[in-house]
Scaffold this active site. Structure first.
Site, short mmCIF file in Angstrom:
data_model
loop_
_atom_site.label_atom_id
_atom_site.label_comp_id
_atom_site.label_asym_id
_atom_site.label_seq_id
_atom_site.Cartn_x
_atom_site.Cartn_y
_atom_site.Cartn_z
N ASP A 89 0.84 -1.19 0.00
CA ASP A 89 0.00 0.00 0.00
C ASP A 89 0.88 1.24 0.00
OD1 ASP A 89 1.03 -0.03 2.53
OD2 ASP A 89 -0.90 -0.08 3.57
N SER A 90 0.24 2.40 0.01
CA SER A 90 0.99 3.65 -0.10
C SER A 90 1.59 4.11 1.23
CB SER A 90 0.07 4.76 -0.62
OG SER A 90 -0.94 5.04 0.35
N GLY A 91 1.08 3.58 2.32
CA GLY A 91 1.46 4.08 3.64
C GLY A 91 0.40 4.97 4.24
N PHE A 93 -2.87 4.53 4.57
CA PHE A 93 -3.85 3.87 5.44
C PHE A 93 -3.35 3.81 6.88
CE2 PHE A 93 -5.52 0.15 7.60
CZ PHE A 93 -6.88 0.34 7.47
N ASP A 161 -3.25 8.04 -0.81
CA ASP A 161 -4.60 8.56 -0.65
C ASP A 161 -4.83 8.90 0.81
OD1 ASP A 161 -4.57 5.96 0.23
OD2 ASP A 161 -6.51 5.41 -0.60
N GLY A 232 -11.31 3.47 0.93
CA GLY A 232 -12.06 4.43 1.72
C GLY A 232 -13.01 3.76 2.68
N ASP A 281 -8.04 -8.23 0.68
CA ASP A 281 -6.95 -8.31 1.66
C ASP A 281 -7.45 -8.06 3.06
OD1 ASP A 281 -5.92 -5.53 2.88
OD2 ASP A 281 -6.62 -5.14 0.84
N CYS A 319 -9.47 -31.86 7.69
CA CYS A 319 -8.62 -30.77 7.21
C CYS A 319 -7.20 -31.30 6.99
CB CYS A 319 -8.61 -29.62 8.22
SG CYS A 319 -7.47 -28.27 7.80
N CYS A 324 -3.66 -29.82 11.63
CA CYS A 324 -4.59 -30.96 11.70
C CYS A 324 -3.90 -32.27 11.31
CB CYS A 324 -5.80 -30.70 10.82
SG CYS A 324 -6.86 -29.37 11.43
N HIS A 351 -3.81 -23.09 10.62
CA HIS A 351 -5.10 -23.68 10.23
C HIS A 351 -5.99 -22.65 9.53
CE1 HIS A 351 -8.82 -25.97 10.34
NE2 HIS A 351 -9.39 -24.84 10.73
#
Length: 372
Positions: A89-91, A93, A161, A232, A281, A319, A324, A351
């Site tokens: 990401d851009s940083g 956030f 952003d 956003g 994500d 699983c 497991c 898991h």
């Protein structure tokens, strides 16, 4: 090479599609879950070789060890030992979320600042802020953000952003949106001077306002971004998220991959994949694991519950994950949590990550068979 995106099948039941994103470090079958490795590591997961795309946070890597230091060691892939795709990401956030709190905290606080006022000033040039580690003053502009991501060498990068709280003042919301799109254009211009093997997604803002979301889509669609990221504030509940994602995705061209930023819990994935979202994500599976929440096909399992104190079944019968298959039982895992043994979070994270990849395979199969 920049990424190539191919739609392999379009569902007859919805706008969901199965596709493949090709990057210089490999391919990603979509829809895909993208786990967040904040500092270049997935908490509690030692082997990330079977994870098609991993999300790393530029802000934390700028603060330590530094983007230039990572570049000197051959880039992020070399630094963390990963020969598979990475997105950064851009940083922005992290800067804004540290100031305003998490998305949930934003909603509860109605936009009151958290985190000791880490933001000093936001203007058209960029954002001045304090390091969360040592308080030193730092500055992030669109160009500095993109250069940092180029130093890191991620396959997919994002423009700078501004993230606003859900209840931001309407006047400032408009100003912020305009500034964000100027920042995104500057980010893209800087990136295109030397794109190399990297690709950039444009980030679509607009809050919960359909008209603003449509304007955001037009902005991103009119520029030569390689993909689109829905970002956003998306609202205060799942219904809001569904409405915002539905409106946004309907105004995006089918040719570019679509990423949903910061949303990757299973209810949200199931509720939005039908809109044609290609990747999601989140730190959801590893964070849930550290709190004793085990993901299963029958629903989440709270391993600290007394009912599991003598349960000798595997974490999830049938699983094939490492935990497991090695015979880690529910009773034993509960014991590890109760005595605060670090291995508890590790086994639970292994898991949960396996479960997420399994669910995404089932989703892709469901789309291919026109059931989703």
């Amino acid at each position: 090479m920049a990424l190539r995106f191919e739609i392999l099948h379009q569902s007859k039941k919805s706008r969901a599609r199965v596709g493949r994103i090709e990057t210089a470090h490999g391919y990603i079958d979509t829809p895909a879950f993208v786990p967040v490795a904040t500092n270049g590591a997935l908490k509690g997961v030692l082997d990330h070789s079977n994870i098609p795309l991993m999300f790393c946070n530029t802000y934390h890597l700028i603060v330590h060890p530094g983007a230039e230091a990572i570049a000197a060691m051959g880039g992020l892939h070399q630094f963390i030992g990963r020969n598979a795709p990475i997105i950064t990401d851009s940083g922005g956030f992290q800067i804004f979320s540290l100031a305003y709190g998490s998305v949930a905290e934003e909603i509860k606080s109605c936009g009151k600042k958290k985190g000791g006022n880490t933001i000093i000033k936001v203007n058209d040039d960029g954002v001045h802020f304090k390091s969360y580690r040592d308080g030193r003053k730092l500055f992030l502009s669109p160009e500095i953000s993109v250069q940092a991501q180029k130093d890191l060498g991620a396959d997919i990068i994002l423009p700078l952003d501004e993230l606003l709280p859900f209840h931001a003042d309407p006047t400032y919301f408009h100003q912020s949106s305009q500034r964000t799109y100027v920042w995104e254009k500057r980010s893209l211009d800087y990136h295109l001077k030397n794109p190399g093997i990297q690709s950039m997604y444009g980030v679509i803002h607009g809050g919960t306002f359909p008209d603003q979301r449509k304007l955001g889509c037009k902005f991103v669609e009119d520029l030569p971004f390689d993909g689109s990221a829905i970002g956003g504030s998306l609202g205060k509940n799942l219904q809001d998220i569904v409405e915002v994602v539905g409106v946004t995705a309907a105004n995006l061209s089918a040719e570019r991959p679509r990423h949903l930023l910061g949303i990757g819990d299973l209810p949200s994935i199931w509720a939005t994949v039908g809109f044609g979202i290609d990747s999601f994500d989140s730190s959801y599976p590893t964070k849930a694991a550290r709190h004793g929440m085990i993901l299963t096909l029958q629903g989440p399992l709270k391993i600290n519950n007394q009912r599991y104190s003598s349960d000798l079944n595997p974490i999830e019968p049938g699983c094939s994950c490492l935990a497991c298959s090695q015979g880690i039982t529910r009773a034993y895992l509960r014991h590890l949590f109760k005595v605060h043994e670090p291995n508890a979070g590790i086994w639970a994270s292994i898991h949960n990550m396996h479960h997420m990849q399994k669910v995404m395979r089932e989703i892709r199969e469901g789309i291919l068979n026109d059931r989703i």
